[in-house]
Write an enzyme that holds these catalytic residues in place. Structure first.
Site, PDB file in Angstrom:
ATOM      1  N   THR A 109       0.796  -1.118   0.019  1.00 55.01           N
ATOM      2  CA  THR A 109      -0.045  -0.024  -0.148  1.00 55.01           C
ATOM      3  C   THR A 109       0.812   1.043   0.148  1.00 55.01           C
ATOM      4  OG1 THR A 109      -0.285  -0.264   2.415  1.00 55.01           O
ATOM      5  CG2 THR A 109      -2.182  -1.066   1.157  1.00 55.01           C
TER       6      THR A 109
ATOM      7  N   LYS B 145       4.529  -7.055   3.339  1.00 54.96           N
ATOM      8  CA  LYS B 145       4.150  -5.557   3.243  1.00 54.96           C
ATOM      9  C   LYS B 145       4.062  -4.772   4.450  1.00 54.96           C
ATOM     10  CE  LYS B 145       0.520  -3.719   3.064  1.00 54.96           C
ATOM     11  NZ  LYS B 145      -0.273  -2.973   3.928  1.00 54.96           N
TER      12      LYS B 145
ATOM     13  N   THR C 130      -0.720  -2.131   6.443  1.00 54.24           N
ATOM     14  CA  THR C 130      -0.821  -2.906   7.793  1.00 54.24           C
ATOM     15  C   THR C 130       0.269  -4.102   7.505  1.00 54.24           C
ATOM     16  OG1 THR C 130      -2.388  -4.097   6.884  1.00 54.24           O
ATOM     17  CG2 THR C 130      -3.384  -2.391   8.147  1.00 54.24           C
TER      18      THR C 130
ATOM     19  N   GLU D 155       7.042   4.344   7.727  1.00 53.04           N
ATOM     20  CA  GLU D 155       6.716   6.053   7.139  1.00 53.04           C
ATOM     21  C   GLU D 155       7.343   6.992   7.499  1.00 53.04           C
ATOM     22  OE1 GLU D 155       2.010   5.288   5.982  1.00 53.04           O
ATOM     23  OE2 GLU D 155       2.315   5.590   8.211  1.00 53.04           O
TER      24      GLU D 155
ATOM     25  N   ASN E 217       0.797  11.461   7.726  1.00 54.79           N
ATOM     26  CA  ASN E 217      -0.334  11.324   8.774  1.00 54.79           C
ATOM     27  C   ASN E 217      -1.031  12.209   9.057  1.00 54.79           C
ATOM     28  OD1 ASN E 217      -0.007   8.178   8.715  1.00 54.79           O
ATOM     29  ND2 ASN E 217       1.742   8.678   9.845  1.00 54.79           N
TER      30      ASN E 217
ATOM     31  N   THR F 291      -9.215  13.410   5.207  1.00 55.92           N
ATOM     32  CA  THR F 291     -10.143  12.629   5.010  1.00 55.92           C
ATOM     33  C   THR F 291     -11.399  13.097   4.060  1.00 55.92           C
ATOM     34  OG1 THR F 291     -10.208  11.458   7.207  1.00 55.92           O
ATOM     35  CG2 THR F 291     -12.242  11.180   6.068  1.00 55.92           C
TER      36      THR F 291
END
Lengths: 412, 412
Positions: B161, B187, B198, B285, B407, B412
């Site tokens: 992802t 991953k 995840t 990240e 993050n 959203t």
């Protein structure tokens, strides 16, 4: 902590305005800027009941070890505390222990008390011996200021390190038919180590109470206020909360940890500690939002607290709030991983008054509208995890570029 | 996990190069970019022994619940797994459960097996139903690719992802006098929730082993590799590690969790899982540094692990590393607050080979020199906390502006 005690606001309340207390502060050279006070004294006119809650970190600073011991050996009485900012006197070995003792002795001279009656707190860089010559040189002036009651308001400023704002609050309650005052000052921006804020808090009251009962009330209150506060999940080498009660010579003394007078004592302490804890979260390093996490419906308060803490400490939740992002998934995930058995089907999540998640699935919501509601200074997260009686509340702040800048872009 | 087993490197090892396995992948439209594969199939030519370690999050995704159940009902045999990226199928209610079942059925058709023989993994945004029509439409082509063995190497890319790089590794060991292969792909960039990585991991081997023993070995190995890995301290709704062993028809089968053949199995699994875990930390990240935290001298391994984890998860330690700052105070403080009793006087800290702290006090060191040594891709922290036999090792990464950008700056 719910009670029927009437708490009267006294927001301008300062420690030196509580009967029996004086404070003084000055710049002695621990902080670089000469306009910033860095040495402060809180003095009680007569022996006060004293209580302390200290860091649980195994790596604890010399003043913590010293003050813990002093409180034990006096049976919980003290004439005050000397505090310095700019140097934590932590990881300083035997020299550190000697320096803490000397600070107590110098402060005792200034107050006119026995060394054992003075407590000591330090905060700031760790691993460096205190430049004692500066503290020694400053003591005569500090003593004069104390006697002449000058610069008393600077106490709250002298204890700060990376804090952006001074943190104080006060209130009044009725005990034994008289009005008693509570005032507090604290410092903390959430960090633990060199050149950083650690949490120090001081509460003064003229409540008439014996040391044991004061200690019990303080421990209970700290457990629900300062211990429900997180900026980055760390506890420092120096964290200390001290409470002093000057009413030890009142005609009636509270000697039992129960009944309406005890509730009044608790209510006063709670009001001040709660306010100070909120102020620390709001002034957390890099903070743009004060975040209140409430968890309800848990099996008991302990479980609720574990869940609330997991949410309050999750970097993913905290970065989402920094971005005003109503990212319910991160909140629910943090709750789900904390070791407490929850069932998503029984959960309900509200952020800033908007219902986002219920019964295992997201609810339809207007993301732009919720995001806009989150764009204030305060964000509230309420997660119900069932229909149990347990609840808890945590204060925290968001995790921003400012935090990284303060903590990563600094070079040793 | 120390053993005398000789592990032969096979860094180019891919799952489809292990005898008995094929893989296939394609883009079906879950990821936006059409050049990114997002649906993948791992197929075993004959029923393989299968084992799984799943997220402990109470909020777990439909594919996790499905695969757990499937493994139980077949007694630990499987013909493969279908994996999609871009959508986690988590917090999707009854529809999610139906979709996971349908994915298994579609994959079983493609492989020519019973639906119960296929496991399912999903990763990506949570709270959104899977667009099943896209998966359905893509299955015939995926099945053709599997038969014609085309695009097998894309498996490792199709499961990603927010990862920046593909993560694979392989090795060989001797079991029962024969060479057996291990290859894995995983991953993970350390995040838990919507639109994030995840952790999913897949290991294939042609080792001859029964399911129970494979499960035991995998659980033990995951405990010391993937479970000693943290980017931000969260576990996701979808975390899954699956191992498949195709040697179930070999003349001699490993049926006991002991002895040299078991050690060989463990060594092979460990080598692959350890390498994949390191790769996840390095690709965390915003990560600029891969950080290895080793704690030694603890009372036991469990205590060492608690201390190592506290250091690896401390935002203050992680931001210091981002700034190449040899901030020993933050490391010692994190160790001191984790609930394990340590004595600073018995601690010794080494960062990137430099001794910074010993016997409760800092050692003299050249900060610029240490900082320069930290300015590589890898940072090692070694903390001895006494002379006990317990030790542990954690992988993590630093906490940077990049993490906040990914993050917080996403809306959203």
């Amino acid at each position: 902590m719910k009670s029927n005690v009437r708490v009267i606001e006294w927001p301008e309340g300062m420690i030196h305005a509580v009967p029996g207390f004086r404070t003084a502060a000055l710049h002695c050279g621990l902080k670089r800027k000469s306009d910033k006070p860095d040495l402060a004294l809180l003095a009680c006119d007569r022996p006060a009941a004293a209580a302390g809650v200290f860091t649980t970190n195994c790596v604890c600073a010399a003043p913590v070890a010293y003050s813990r011991r002093a409180l034990r050996s006096t049976g919980g009485y003290a004439r005050g505390v000397i505090v310095n900012a700019g140097n934590a006197n932590a990881c300083t070995g035997q020299q550190g222990a000697r320096d803490a003792r000397e600070m107590a002795r110098l402060a005792a001279q200034a107050v006119g008390a026995r060394p054992i009656d003075l407590l000591v707190c330090s905060t700031g860089v760790i691993g460096h011996p205190l430049p004692m010559e500066r503290i020694r040189a400053a003591m005569p002036l500090l003593a004069r200021r104390l006697r002449h009651r000058r610069g008393q308001g600077d106490f709250a400023r002298a204890i700060l390190t990376t804090d952006l704002v001074r943190k104080t609050d006060g209130c009044k309650v009725r005990m034994f038919g008289r009005t008693v005052r509570f005032a507090g000052a604290c410092k903390g921006s959430g960090m633990i180590a060199p050149r950083m804020a650690t949490l120090l808090g001081f509460i003064a009251t003229d409540a008439p109470v014996v040391p044991d009962v004061l200690q019990r009330a303080l421990s209970e209150v700290v457990d629900r206020t300062f211990n429900c506060l997180t900026v980055d999940g760390d506890t420092s080498t120096n964290d200390t909360i001290l409470a002093f009660a000057s009413g030890t010579h009142a005609p009636r003394l509270l000697k039992e940890a129960r009944g309406p007078e005890y509730e009044a004592l608790q209510a006063g302490l709670y009001r001040v500690c709660d306010s100070l804890a909120r102020q620390v979260a709001a002034d957390g390093e890099g903070a743009q939002h004060l975040v209140t996490v409430v968890v309800g419906g848990a099996k008991d308060d302990r479980q609720a607290r574990v869940i609330a803490r997991a949410i309050a400490e999750s970097p993913l939740v905290k970065t989402a709030i920094a971005g005003n992002d109503p990212n319910w998934g991160r909140i629910v995930c943090a709750a789900g991983r904390c070791g407490i058995r929850i069932r998503p089907e029984e959960c309900a999540l509200t952020v800033c008054g908007f219902d986002l998640f219920k019964a295992g699935q997201p609810l339809p919501f207007d993301a732009a509208k919720v995001s806009s509601a989150m764009d204030g200074t305060e964000v509230s997260i309420v997660l119900m995890v069932g229909d149990g009686p347990g609840s808890a509340r945590f204060y925290t702040c968001d995790l921003t570029h400012g935090y990284i800048t303060i903590n990563a872009d600094y070079h040793t």
